[in-house]
Design an enzyme around this catalytic site. Structure first.
Site, PDB file in Angstrom:
ATOM      1  CD  GLU A  40      28.692 -41.191  14.374  1.00 60.18           C
ATOM      2  OE1 GLU A  40      29.986 -40.544  14.213  1.00 60.18           O
ATOM      3  OE2 GLU A  40      27.841 -40.934  13.661  1.00 60.18           O
ATOM      4  CD  GLU A  50      24.273 -35.412  14.095  1.00 63.30           C
ATOM      5  OE1 GLU A  50      23.260 -36.244  14.455  1.00 63.30           O
ATOM      6  OE2 GLU A  50      25.158 -35.640  13.361  1.00 63.30           O
TER       7      GLU A  50
HETATM    8  C1  BGC Z   1      29.234 -36.905  13.350  1.00 64.17           C
HETATM    9  C2  BGC Z   1      29.287 -35.610  12.897  1.00 64.17           C
HETATM   10  C3  BGC Z   1      30.755 -35.487  12.211  1.00 64.17           C
HETATM   11  C4  BGC Z   1      30.511 -36.377  10.822  1.00 64.17           C
HETATM   12  C5  BGC Z   1      31.405 -36.230   9.817  1.00 64.17           C
HETATM   13  C6  BGC Z   1      29.032 -37.586  12.018  1.00 64.17           C
HETATM   14  O1  BGC Z   1      28.578 -39.021  12.253  1.00 64.17           O
HETATM   15  O2  BGC Z   1      28.208 -36.982  14.154  1.00 64.17           O
HETATM   16  O3  BGC Z   1      29.012 -34.550  13.890  1.00 64.17           O
HETATM   17  O4  BGC Z   1      31.476 -34.471  12.179  1.00 64.17           O
HETATM   18  O5  BGC Z   1      29.994 -37.494  10.974  1.00 64.17           O
HETATM   19  O6  BGC Z   1      31.489 -37.150   8.712  1.00 64.17           O
END
Ligand code: BGC
Length: 893
Positions: free
Chosen positions: A467, A741
């Protein structure tokens, strides 16, 4: 002459003002004075041409302004270089201060027409469905005389490093960084005067896939998002000592070859084969006859922009702490700190020997825990050229890791063979916090590390898996903390420009991540980054120009949400797209948006908040019609919110920490009675859960403030200091060195959470640090840019001391409190040209003070008397009914 002095001024949000894009860069300065209560009454700005030739004088301007003061001098033209000095008069001074030391500002290329260079690309065919070797581009040139000065304006479609005559130009990493390349591509400006010599010279560049055409995004992502061909644009402008000029540009004279980097990908890592090095390739006289010709790429140069903030650099080196052998017999190096960067290795091996380095953040069952990386390989490899000791660090990749698995090391691996090089945007640190509890200090340190790990040109969600995107919701919740810890206004200004450009392209909605690979949608919180990030930055830096620049984006977002809301018949019906209180700990691992709080409630609350902020912005910008329009919108949606979600006594329809925190902090409760009811219920909910955190992205930045609003300070402190999962400190009990997270990215048994969202370096929950700064230590802004401070320390949780220091736009502000028994001392440093309101926990009459050092001694509860636990509602009911027998006996009866 007074003893007051002025530090060298700064321009816009630039740490270095070479090649700026603003023809009229705003000027800021800080005054240093011993004089207490110093207020600026007037200033004078002197602008000189190089060599001291006066170019402009403001004369004495009667004004207290010293932050982002408009450039009054004639607008800079491309390449103009000016020296700027400032002097000031204090309110009590008849004489001005001495002139500040001069600061130099130099304009970059301000008009598209200034770029005579075009982009070139190697004239070969490549299979761009997979990561490609990096490219080398070079040309030789002859200079006819000694050089007086030279500038290199340069950028790439891809990531690049330039060299002149065998020497690397600058120290930027992964330049030109990542922007919405289709709208804005940054160029860099380097002073390369010292690199050149009369006679033969050569210039070259390494160019790699980077964000431009490397793989981006999850579930396999996509390649070639911005284009299939790497490109380089270089414009080397030389001024000879005799006053004549010459320009060397990327043109048909350049030649291309494959670099020893056989593949480089931001997610997957870099492979380097040192046997393919071509010594001397960026030096004059190199024989490039067997290299490939280049061809021009047709790219619109109108998208070229100068940076608004600092570049990415190598910031720190960290040595490993331990070498481990895993149960399966692999070798793993532990750096003791989860970080973002890459390894530098030093070793000697036979030609063709290959070492492999695989990176990860955690161990699971004693082995490298790579599942959280999803499809990112995070693997580098180096093939030795053989002979002498070789030193290597990848160029065009970056990893998030604490551990590295080392395979095929030649000989015995020692701690000295590897160094972790920490990379991030080279922002100036501006904020600090300490307290008497080492666990809370470490929590704060983890927040700092997660900011460092995720401010790599773009504010990202995470730095390790597939990501690393500029998710809007993440930075929305973290901006208050970020703006305190580091000067990130330049970085975020650039990011907000991208957001606005992409929003415009999408016709109003905001992409979920910027730069965007994901669709734009009317999703609350994430899209509200368009209104709230600029607003918070204005509060913290005083940059009203930023609000002016973003205003169209802010209102366009409100229009999107208004239309979306209207489509739902004025209700927030469940449209299935809202993400709600993302990662509420009660949500199932596979459904991060299915938390306790109604997603429509979150959307409605944020719509009110954004509308209020846009109305306030309109007022600041003197746009009365807009102010009325958005104030009315806020009133309407607030009324709907109250109808739909709040009972007369303050029950909120979602009986969750986040719902009450939103209602209290966004002032959504209609009556004092409802407010009291909501406050009571929030505190009760938290107590009943034994202070377990019950919030996701939306509630976490608000929860401790909301408990304070609810009059439940001790409850907030008990939540802060809880160690069982889920809590702020639980990850520390599991050895976390960055913010996670999820509250339980690692489960108590050491297993990695089975969900998809298991980053160990995500700053969103680090939003709590803002509460540590403002409430625990007690240092908050009370006016934009900290022109006025609010100092309101509130000791609790047995803490005996806390400190906060922030380099405000006016100078350093500090609060330090200490309690001994029931005596509380509060030491405050107030920067020149600001004032502070100081409030005390014992109700002592608040004071207003001017700049200087101030000490107070008041009373407060003794640290030993701070509660360490609270009875639950059940226990309180039981206790009330009991006849004095111990609770357990009563229950058994
Ligand atoms: C991210 C998040 C993000 C979220 C929203 C995730 O994969 O790591 O922090 O805001 O997706 O869909």
């Amino acid at each position: 002459m007074t003893s007051t002095r002025v530090a060298a001024p700064t321009f816009e949000h630039h740490a270095e003002a070479l090649g700026v894009g603003e023809p009229c860069p705003r000027i800021s300065w800080k005054t240093v004075t011993e004089e207490a209560g110093w207020q600026q009454a007037a200033y004078e700005v002197a602008v000189d041409a190089p060599g001291g030739e006066p170019a402009w004088r403001s004369g004495r301007v009667v004004s207290g302004e010293s932050v982002l003061v408009p450039w009054g001098a004639p607008a800079l033209r491309s390449r103009d270089r000016r020296e700027v000095r400032v002097r000031v008069w204090g309110a009590a001074d008849s004489e001005p201060s001495a002139w500040s030391p001069p600061s130099v500002v130099e304009a970059g290329l301000l008009d598209t027409g200034d770029f005579t260079a075009g982009f070139v690309t190697p004239d070969w065919s490549e299979d761009t469905s997979v990561a490609q070797p990096a490219t080398l581009l070079r040309r030789g040139f002859v200079l006819r005389a000694p050089v007086a000065s030279a500038r290199l304006y340069i950028t790439a479609l891809g990531v690049y490093e330039a060299e002149i005559n065998g020497v690397r130009v600058g120290d930027q990493v992964l330049a030109p960084g990542w922007t919405s390349y289709q709208h804005r591509l940054r160029y860099q400006t380097f002073d390369v005067t010292g690199f050149l010599q009369p006679g033969a010279n050569a210039i070259g560049a390494w160019v790699g896939d980077g964000w431009y055409r490397g793989r981006l995004g999850f579930e396999g992502g996509r390649r070639n998002i911005y284009g299939e061909h790497l490109g380089l644009l270089a414009q080397l402008e030389i001024l000879y000592s005799d006053g004549t000029a010459e320009t060397v540009t990327t043109d048909g004279e350049w030649q291309a070859s494959r670099a020893p980097i056989t593949s480089a990908d931001l997610y997957d890592g870099e492979s380097y084969d040192a046997r393919r090095e071509q010594p001397g390739w960026s030096q004059p006289g190199f024989d490039d006859r067997d290299w490939t010709a280049v061809r021009a790429l047709d790219v619109d140069r109108a998208r070229l922009v100068a940076p608004t903030g600092p570049p990415v650099r190598r910031i720190e080196e960290i040595s490993p702490v331990e070498i481990l052998t895993t149960p399966s017999g692999r070798t793993i190096v532990d750096f003791g700190q989860n970080l973002v960067g890459r390894l530098r290795i030093t070793a000697r091996a036979a030609a063709g020997h290959t070492v492999t380095l695989r990176h990860a953040e955690v161990l699971e069952d004693g082995e490298l825990g790579t599942r959280p990386l999803r499809l990112a390989k995070a693997t580098d490899s180096y093939t030795f050229r053989g002979g002498e000791t070789e030193v290597w660090e990848p160029r065009f990749t970056v990893h998030g890791f604490r551990y590295a698995e080392v395979e095929n090391w030649p000989g015995t691996l020692t701690l000295d063979d590897l160094t972790a090089v920490v990379l991030h945007t080279d922002m100036t640190r501006t904020g600090w916090f300490t307290c008497s509890d080492p666990m809370i200090d470490r929590l704060h340190e983890n927040v700092v590390w997660s900011m460092r790990g995720n401010f790599l040109d773009v504010p990202t969600d995470c730095p390790q898996r597939d990501e690393r995107l500029g998710w809007t919701g993440d930075i929305l919740v973290f901006t208050p903390t970020a703006a305190y810890l580091y000067d990130c206004a330049g970085l975020l200004t650039s990011w907000l420009r991208d957001l606005a450009a992409e929003q415009q392209e999408a016709g109003g909605p905001i992409p979920l991540a910027v730069p965007g690979l994901l669709p734009a949608a009317p999703i609350a919180v994430w899209g509200d980054a368009s209104t709230l990030v600029p607003w918070v930055l204005y509060q913290r830096t005083g940059d009203l120009g930023l609000l002016r620049d973003q205003f169209a984006s802010m209102t366009a977002w409100m229009d999107v949400m208004t239309a979306h809301h209207a489509r739902g018949g004025g209700q927030f019906g469940d449209d299935g797209i809202q993400m709600g209180d993302w990662l509420d700990p009660s949500a199932l691992p596979e459904h991060p948006s299915a938390g306790r709080t109604d997603r429509m409630l979150v959307a409605a609350a944020y719509m009110v908040r954004s509308a209020e902020v846009v109305a306030a912005t309109a007022e600041l910008l003197g746009r009365e019609d807009d102010r009325l329009r958005f104030a009315k919108l806020a009133d309407e949606v607030r009324a709907q919110f109250q109808d739909e979600f709040i009972s007369p006594h303050g029950r909120v329809s979602s009986d969750s920490q986040t719902a009450y925190a939103l209602a209290l902090q966004f002032a959504l409760l209609p009556t004092e009675e409802a407010r009291r009811g909501a406050a009571r219920r929030l505190a009760e909910l938290v107590r009943e859960s034994r202070h377990a955190i019950g919030t996701g992205f939306v509630g976490t930045p608000l929860i401790c403030d909301a408990l304070c609003t609810a009059g439940a300070l001790d409850t907030a402190y008990l939540m802060l200091t809880r160690r069982e999962v889920p809590s702020f400190l639980y990850p520390l009990t599991m050895g976390a060195t960055t913010m996670w997270e999820r509250w339980d990215s690692m489960l108590p048994d050491g297993a990695i959470n089975p969900g998809e969202m298991t980053s160990f370096n995500h700053y969103a929950f680090g939003a709590i640090a803002d509460w540590l700064h403002r409430t625990v230590a007690g240092l908050a802004p009370a006016a934009p840019g900290y022109r006025k401070l609010l100092v309101r320390p509130v000791p609790g949780a047995g803490l005996t001391s806390a400190t906060a220091a922030h380099e405000t736009p006016y100078g350093r502000a500090e609060v330090a409190w200490q309690r001994t028994g029931t005596a509380l001392t509060v030491d405050v440093t107030v920067p020149p040209n600001t004032t502070a309101r100081i409030e005390f926990p014992d109700g002592t009459e608040p004071v207003e003070v001017g700049s200087g050092q101030h000490s107070f001694r008041v009373h407060c509860r003794a640290a030993e008397d701070d509660p360490t636990s609270e009875p639950t509602a059940l226990e309180r009911r039981i206790a009330a009914r009991s006849t004095g027998a111990p609770i357990a006996d009563w229950m058994r009866a």
